[in-house]
Design an enzyme around this catalytic site. Structure first.
Site, short mmCIF file in Angstrom:
data_model
loop_
_atom_site.label_atom_id
_atom_site.label_comp_id
_atom_site.label_asym_id
_atom_site.label_seq_id
_atom_site.Cartn_x
_atom_site.Cartn_y
_atom_site.Cartn_z
N LYS A 39 0.94 -0.90 -0.01
CA LYS A 39 -0.15 0.23 -0.23
C LYS A 39 0.56 1.56 0.73
O LYS A 39 0.23 2.36 -0.75
CB LYS A 39 -0.85 0.09 0.99
CG LYS A 39 -1.90 -0.99 1.26
CD LYS A 39 -3.55 -0.72 2.46
CE LYS A 39 -2.29 -0.86 3.83
NZ LYS A 39 -2.32 -2.14 4.39
N ARG A 116 -8.82 1.07 10.00
CA ARG A 116 -8.46 -0.26 9.94
C ARG A 116 -9.39 -0.83 10.57
O ARG A 116 -9.38 -2.26 10.85
CB ARG A 116 -7.76 -0.60 10.73
CG ARG A 116 -5.61 -0.69 9.86
CD ARG A 116 -5.14 -0.56 10.96
NE ARG A 116 -3.77 -0.70 10.53
CZ ARG A 116 -2.40 -0.26 9.88
NH1 ARG A 116 -2.69 0.95 9.61
NH2 ARG A 116 -1.28 -1.06 9.70
N ARG A 155 11.18 -5.52 4.36
CA ARG A 155 10.86 -4.47 3.65
C ARG A 155 12.03 -3.78 4.34
O ARG A 155 12.14 -4.07 5.30
CB ARG A 155 9.58 -4.00 4.10
CG ARG A 155 8.80 -2.93 3.88
CD ARG A 155 8.06 -2.44 4.22
NE ARG A 155 6.87 -2.74 5.16
CZ ARG A 155 5.79 -2.33 5.30
NH1 ARG A 155 5.05 -2.39 4.47
NH2 ARG A 155 5.58 -2.49 6.79
N ARG A 188 11.60 -1.54 9.92
CA ARG A 188 11.04 -0.80 11.52
C ARG A 188 10.28 -2.25 12.41
O ARG A 188 10.58 -3.61 11.98
CB ARG A 188 8.83 -0.97 10.40
CG ARG A 188 9.04 0.28 9.98
CD ARG A 188 8.44 0.63 8.65
NE ARG A 188 6.82 -0.34 9.03
CZ ARG A 188 5.60 -0.04 8.49
NH1 ARG A 188 5.67 0.52 7.41
NH2 ARG A 188 4.78 -0.61 9.38
N ARG A 199 0.50 -8.62 13.31
CA ARG A 199 -0.50 -8.00 12.68
C ARG A 199 -1.43 -8.69 11.55
O ARG A 199 -2.02 -8.17 10.93
CB ARG A 199 0.95 -7.14 12.04
CG ARG A 199 1.60 -5.93 12.77
CD ARG A 199 2.21 -5.62 12.09
NE ARG A 199 2.70 -4.45 11.10
CZ ARG A 199 2.94 -4.44 9.81
NH1 ARG A 199 4.32 -4.87 9.72
NH2 ARG A 199 2.81 -3.60 8.64
P1 AMP Z 1 0.56 0.88 9.42
O1 AMP Z 1 2.54 2.09 8.53
O2 AMP Z 1 0.14 1.64 8.72
O3 AMP Z 1 2.14 0.16 8.63
O4 AMP Z 1 1.16 1.30 10.61
C1 AMP Z 1 1.89 0.97 11.54
C2 AMP Z 1 1.46 1.23 12.86
O5 AMP Z 1 0.59 2.35 13.40
C3 AMP Z 1 0.09 -0.01 11.72
O6 AMP Z 1 0.53 -1.22 13.35
C4 AMP Z 1 -0.23 0.49 14.14
O7 AMP Z 1 0.15 0.47 15.28
C5 AMP Z 1 -0.12 1.69 14.04
N1 AMP Z 1 -1.51 2.70 13.16
C6 AMP Z 1 -1.82 3.23 12.49
N2 AMP Z 1 -2.62 3.23 11.47
C7 AMP Z 1 -3.85 2.82 12.28
C8 AMP Z 1 -4.97 2.54 12.63
N3 AMP Z 1 -5.50 3.71 11.48
N4 AMP Z 1 -5.70 2.49 13.38
C9 AMP Z 1 -5.02 1.24 14.20
N5 AMP Z 1 -3.47 1.47 14.43
C10 AMP Z 1 -2.83 2.04 13.12
#
Ligand code: AMP
Length: 249
Positions: A39, A116, A155, A188, A199
């Site tokens: 994404k 999410r 990644r 990360r 996740r």
């Molecule tokens: P991402 O970069 O979108 O994979 O987000 C990394 C982490 O940030 C996720 O694994 C969550 O811990 C937190 N996070 C980001 N967006 C959300 C969301 N919409 N709801 C809950 N946690 C989020």
């Protein structure tokens, strides 16, 4: 010059360094899909083509992780993030609500990583409705679980500009260094194997039901994500084009 997305990172009255070009029909999109589906990479490319802005909630939390003295709610959220768990709905919705200027921006937006959960999706619809805005489409990227795990574990992300690489599929020209800004590439914490498992499980239970939510409201576009990055981008652009044509017919 690339936009620094300051309005999104800082919220409130912060201004972006490069205001987006004015559009009569800006794109307002959500990207949906499991962790590792690409994404973030697609969001970067789509934003260049569609001249819109990449709004990632994960990027906001990662930027906040660099703060010297985070408040208790944020410190708790950052711990949840390291374990691969979701940050609470209240906190995430609050973060987005503080940034509604980005949703109203005349350049449109591309939300990546939000919503999410079902309650976040309802909150987003409410915020948009309050500002007389609507989503053009929700692009859902689809990929098998084996492929997802391989993508996540390889990644690497630029510490400075957040550009995304993969040790095999999208390596930088110089190992460990970002092609775009020369920053160091890091893995990360939530791309470590234990966090990846958490996740994936959370995606299945919390986020996957949103596919049905958006399908029933006619906003879902499913794109297979198993091809090369450029092929997935082409398919996304074609699907968005077809959607716009049906809406304007
Ligand atoms: P991402 O970069 O979108 O994979 O987000 C990394 C982490 O940030 C996720 O694994 C969550 O811990 C937190 N996070 C980001 N967006 C959300 C969301 N919409 N709801 C809950 N946690 C989020």
């Amino acid at each position: 010059m690339q936009n620094d997305r300051m309005a999104w990172f800082r919220g409130g009255d912060a201004e972006c360094s490069v205001p987006p070009p004015k559009r009569r029909h800006p794109h307002r999109l959500v990207l949906l899909g499991p962790p590792g589906v690409g994404k973030g990479t697609q969001a970067e490319l789509l934003c260049k083509v569609l001249k819109t802005c990449h709004l990632s909630t994960g990027d906001v939390f990662r930027a906040a992780a660099g703060q010297a003295d985070p408040n208790p709610a944020l410190a708790w959220a950052l711990d949840a993030m390291k374990r691969g768990e979701l940050v609470s709905d209240d906190l995430v919705v609050g973060v987005v609500a503080e940034r509604t200027r980005c949703l109203q921006c005349w350049g449109g937006f591309l939300l990546d990583g939000f919503p999410r959960t079902a309650s976040q999706a309802v909150a987003l619809d409410t915020i948009l409705h309050e500002h007389d805005l609507s989503l053009d489409a929700v692009v859902h990227y689809d990929l098998s679980i084996d492929e997802l795990v391989g993508r996540l574990s390889g990644r690497r992300t630029c510490r400075q500009c957040k550009a995304i690489y993969h040790v095999q599929a999208r390596p930088p020209r110089v190992e460990g260094t970002c092609d775009a800004c020369g920053g160091g590439l890091v893995q990360r914490a939530d791309d470590q194997p234990a966090a990846i498992r958490v996740r994936m499980e959370i995606y299945e239970t919390e986020t996957k039901p949103l596919i049905h939510y958006y399908a029933t409201t006619g906003r879902l576009l499913t794109v297979p994500a198993d091809g090369a990055t450029e092929a997935v981008l082409d398919q996304t652009l074609q699907a968005l084009d077809r959607k716009r044509q049906t809406v304007t017919l």
